[in-house]
Design an enzyme around this catalytic site. Sequence first.
Site, PDB file in Angstrom:
ATOM      1  N   PRO A  11      33.505  -4.266  12.723  1.00 31.06           N
ATOM      2  CA  PRO A  11      32.158  -4.269  12.908  1.00 31.06           C
ATOM      3  C   PRO A  11      31.540  -3.190  12.472  1.00 31.06           C
ATOM      4  O   PRO A  11      31.968  -2.119  12.461  1.00 31.06           O
ATOM      5  CB  PRO A  11      32.353  -4.197  14.635  1.00 31.06           C
ATOM      6  CG  PRO A  11      33.787  -4.537  14.771  1.00 31.06           C
ATOM      7  CD  PRO A  11      34.782  -4.021  13.817  1.00 31.06           C
ATOM      8  N   GLY A  12      30.013  -3.702  12.052  1.00 32.06           N
ATOM      9  CA  GLY A  12      29.151  -2.524  11.776  1.00 32.06           C
ATOM     10  C   GLY A  12      29.298  -2.061  10.258  1.00 32.06           C
ATOM     11  O   GLY A  12      28.318  -1.094  10.079  1.00 32.06           O
ATOM     12  N   VAL A  13      29.958  -2.732   9.510  1.00 31.00           N
ATOM     13  CA  VAL A  13      30.060  -2.495   8.131  1.00 31.00           C
ATOM     14  C   VAL A  13      28.831  -3.197   7.212  1.00 31.00           C
ATOM     15  O   VAL A  13      28.674  -3.245   5.882  1.00 31.00           O
ATOM     16  CB  VAL A  13      31.428  -2.790   7.620  1.00 31.00           C
ATOM     17  CG1 VAL A  13      32.336  -1.828   8.035  1.00 31.00           C
ATOM     18  CG2 VAL A  13      31.748  -4.102   7.755  1.00 31.00           C
ATOM     19  N   GLY A  14      28.129  -4.290   7.846  1.00 35.02           N
ATOM     20  CA  GLY A  14      26.950  -4.733   7.234  1.00 35.02           C
ATOM     21  C   GLY A  14      27.257  -6.218   6.913  1.00 35.02           C
ATOM     22  O   GLY A  14      26.630  -6.798   5.880  1.00 35.02           O
TER      23      GLY A  14
ATOM     24  N   THR B   9      26.945  -9.089   8.372  1.00 37.89           N
ATOM     25  CA  THR B   9      25.683 -10.143   9.019  1.00 37.89           C
ATOM     26  C   THR B   9      24.610  -9.892   8.135  1.00 37.89           C
ATOM     27  O   THR B   9      23.713 -10.672   7.479  1.00 37.89           O
ATOM     28  CB  THR B   9      25.518 -10.167  10.455  1.00 37.89           C
ATOM     29  OG1 THR B   9      26.380 -10.356  10.975  1.00 37.89           O
ATOM     30  CG2 THR B   9      24.471 -10.827  10.714  1.00 37.89           C
TER      31      THR B   9
ATOM     32  N   SER C 131      54.295  -1.181   9.113  1.00 40.96           N
ATOM     33  CA  SER C 131      53.815   0.034   8.218  1.00 40.96           C
ATOM     34  C   SER C 131      54.419   1.412   8.796  1.00 40.96           C
ATOM     35  O   SER C 131      54.016   2.393   8.177  1.00 40.96           O
ATOM     36  CB  SER C 131      52.516   0.019   7.981  1.00 40.96           C
ATOM     37  OG  SER C 131      51.718   0.105   9.169  1.00 40.96           O
TER      38      SER C 131
ATOM     39  N   LYS D 168      43.284   2.613   5.662  1.00 40.71           N
ATOM     40  CA  LYS D 168      43.878   3.896   5.789  1.00 40.71           C
ATOM     41  C   LYS D 168      43.600   5.074   5.347  1.00 40.71           C
ATOM     42  O   LYS D 168      43.670   6.030   5.849  1.00 40.71           O
ATOM     43  CB  LYS D 168      45.401   3.305   5.649  1.00 40.71           C
ATOM     44  CG  LYS D 168      46.103   2.074   6.390  1.00 40.71           C
ATOM     45  CD  LYS D 168      47.444   1.785   6.172  1.00 40.71           C
ATOM     46  CE  LYS D 168      47.915   0.714   7.129  1.00 40.71           C
ATOM     47  NZ  LYS D 168      49.252   0.266   6.805  1.00 40.71           N
TER      48      LYS D 168
END
Length: 828
Positions: free
Chosen positions: A381-384, A386, A709, A752
């Site tokens: 969320p929030g990385v652009g 939309t 991992s 990571k």
Amino acid sequence: MSNPNDSLHANPGIILPDQVLPRDLFVIPILGPVLYPTLILPLVVWHPKAIATVEELITRKQNHLGLLMTRGDLIADETRSTDLHPFGIAVKILKRIKLPDGSIQILIQGLKRFQCRRTLSEHPHLVVEPEYFEEIQPEKSLELDALTRSIINHVKDLSETHPFFNEEMKLALINAPHSGVVADIVAFALGLGKADSQDFLETLPVKKRFEKLLVFLKREQDVATVQKKINDEVNQKISTLQREFFLKEQLKLIKKELGMEEEGKDKNARSFRERIETAGMPDDVKKAALDELSKFETLSEQSPEYTISLGYLEMLCSLPWSTATTDQLNLSHAREILDSNHSGLEKVKDRIIEFLAVRSLHASKNKASKKGSIILLVGPPGVGKTSIGKSIATAMGRKFYRFSLGGMRDEAEIKGHRRTYIGAMPGKFIQAAKRAGSRNAVILLDEIDKLASHYHGDPASALLEVLDPEQNHAFLDHYLDLPFDLSQMIFIATANSLQNIPAPLLDRMEIVELTGYTLEEKEQIARRHVLPKVLEETALGASDLKIERSAMKHLILDYAREPGLRILEQLLAKIARKTAAKIVERTESRERLKLPILVRDTDLPDLLGPKRYAHELATDMKIPGVMTGLAWTALGGEILYIEAADLPGSGQLKLTGQMGEVMLESAQIAWTYIKKKLIEEMVMSPNLLKDRDVHIHIPAGAIPKDGPSAGITLACAIYSLFTRTPGRSKTAMTGELSLTGRVLPIGGVREKLLAARRSGVERVILPSENKRDLHDLPIELLRSLDLHFVSRIEEVLPLAIRTPTVKKPTLRARPKARLRSQNSSLKQ
């Protein structure tokens, strides 16, 4: 009660043979209604046994028959006298007519009431010994006169509404020989129910019959009153509608004579016809629209179908059948718009430039435009995800429309409702095409990974037709029931994770991963985009508030380490609001305030409170058995602490911290391999390992964790524990461990590494096969980390665990007796 022979002496004159009632009476069952003495009624006899009884009487030249009502609702071959009421009516057969279906109709006249004394025969005909009842005339009295008048008054009132109380019925009542006949006629006219009719038949005293009749008449009068009220209301409504209809017709003619505006329905029909002709519909759609318009013109405005047809025609005429925007094919202009609106996101920008380049080549070679595209943006969320959709539409010069798929669980929301349902409407995609007003718009499908299944259908399956380039050129919405071309649309879907998206749906989309931003990217985006937006929303300008570069850096590191920008935007908005409040308070108090207000890193605790994150990891990890791993989640990368401790026991491995099945298996593999390695290196003896339990815990126990991992991190923690050697500080690792000691590749490398850098990690250990994932990573991210690539666990241990200052002694197993004594002392 009397005998028929007594009536011969009681009534002088000549008595004909067919007027003498028989001692042995043939009987047939009836379902209803009951006939009363003196009344004449046609009766249809359909049961074979009853028909045989009537035919037998006619053969014997007898015309007297008994009618008994059944106790139940059926007449069967096995119906016996016990299934019939014992009290019935003796009738005279006046006429018989055979009907085409095999039944017969007889015209009968009621003679006398009778009661069965005993049954003489059940087969082939039902024959009983009857006891006939003469009509007993009551003595005249005031009470009888009052009852009679009440009955007459009720009959007069009912004659206005009840169809049976006509002039012939009134005449029959006037000419009735005595009051008992009057009661029977009125009771028959009321059409009493089966139980009431049988009860009235068995009531011999005329006075009691009158009393029961008054109850029936009062009930019938109440029903008639309510019925009359309902009829009056209905007639009034009909009269009102008729009056409105006549007035509207007169108004229509007046407007026509005066040349005024035409009626609403005609105006709509004319408007729809013009819009259909100019909408550019395909031929089959245009034909269907004109057919619907012809139907619309024949409907009344009061008809329920009028509104349905009106809405359907409005939807058909509002859709962009041929309306499309012209693409802006200037690649440099598109790149400039994308770069100005978004920092980073190079994969997405390159994909849009490639799409425009292909369109430009088609246009230069005069080829028809090809299909649209379906892009899936995946990231935390929030990385652009939309906001980039609107930028793509702006760069291409296309219309833009967005709707969310989160929580959608009804298939009809995708493919529409059929028009047979009340409140039917088209699906989301037809509505999107209508509101965008273009057949080649950019449609953003937000949160496609949050679709839900329900008993109404599976929306994910319905999306297959929409997002399949081979099918969406003729998408069939249930409401329209006509094909609509969606192939020119560009669909951009967003998701936080690929796990919840069905594979067939995922196969139709081009996946573009959006990972978190580096510190430099976040700082640049904050200054170029987020801060100006926040200042505008709080009515501040660049001359009112300035944030030092060091303050912005500390804000990102200490308060907003999340992969996206939402928390950063909220914190900047909080700073802006506090600044606005300070400016307004100083202005109201007329105190002088020096602008712009400068925010330093030392001001952040006062403005935002304590730090949300530690600046970096512990500089010196002195505790053996504690290691730092790297994990990937739907919200981005995270660092993961793994803690191991040993204690006396029986060689068991205990795992806590909400581990999933895959991580539990990784822990088992790590424990098995390290245990074998400790024995081979003579660090621990097999007997001593049998007497030690190992407890592995991953903090944040309320958060579920899974994945392979953490394999090498678990192995290093166990090895560090038993060698009593702490791990290296500022070192993190990730990689899957096999049972033979191989380090296998993992996913989410970029996320990571970003998490490692945000958390102050300097050295990162990665599987060798993950070198291929570094080619598209920012160069500043690679320069800030010391990356080590390994293929076996033996290469990991010296990189992750400090070298002991002295040679580790070989640990031998203690005697069991001594171990027992230590355990007992612990209990004490």
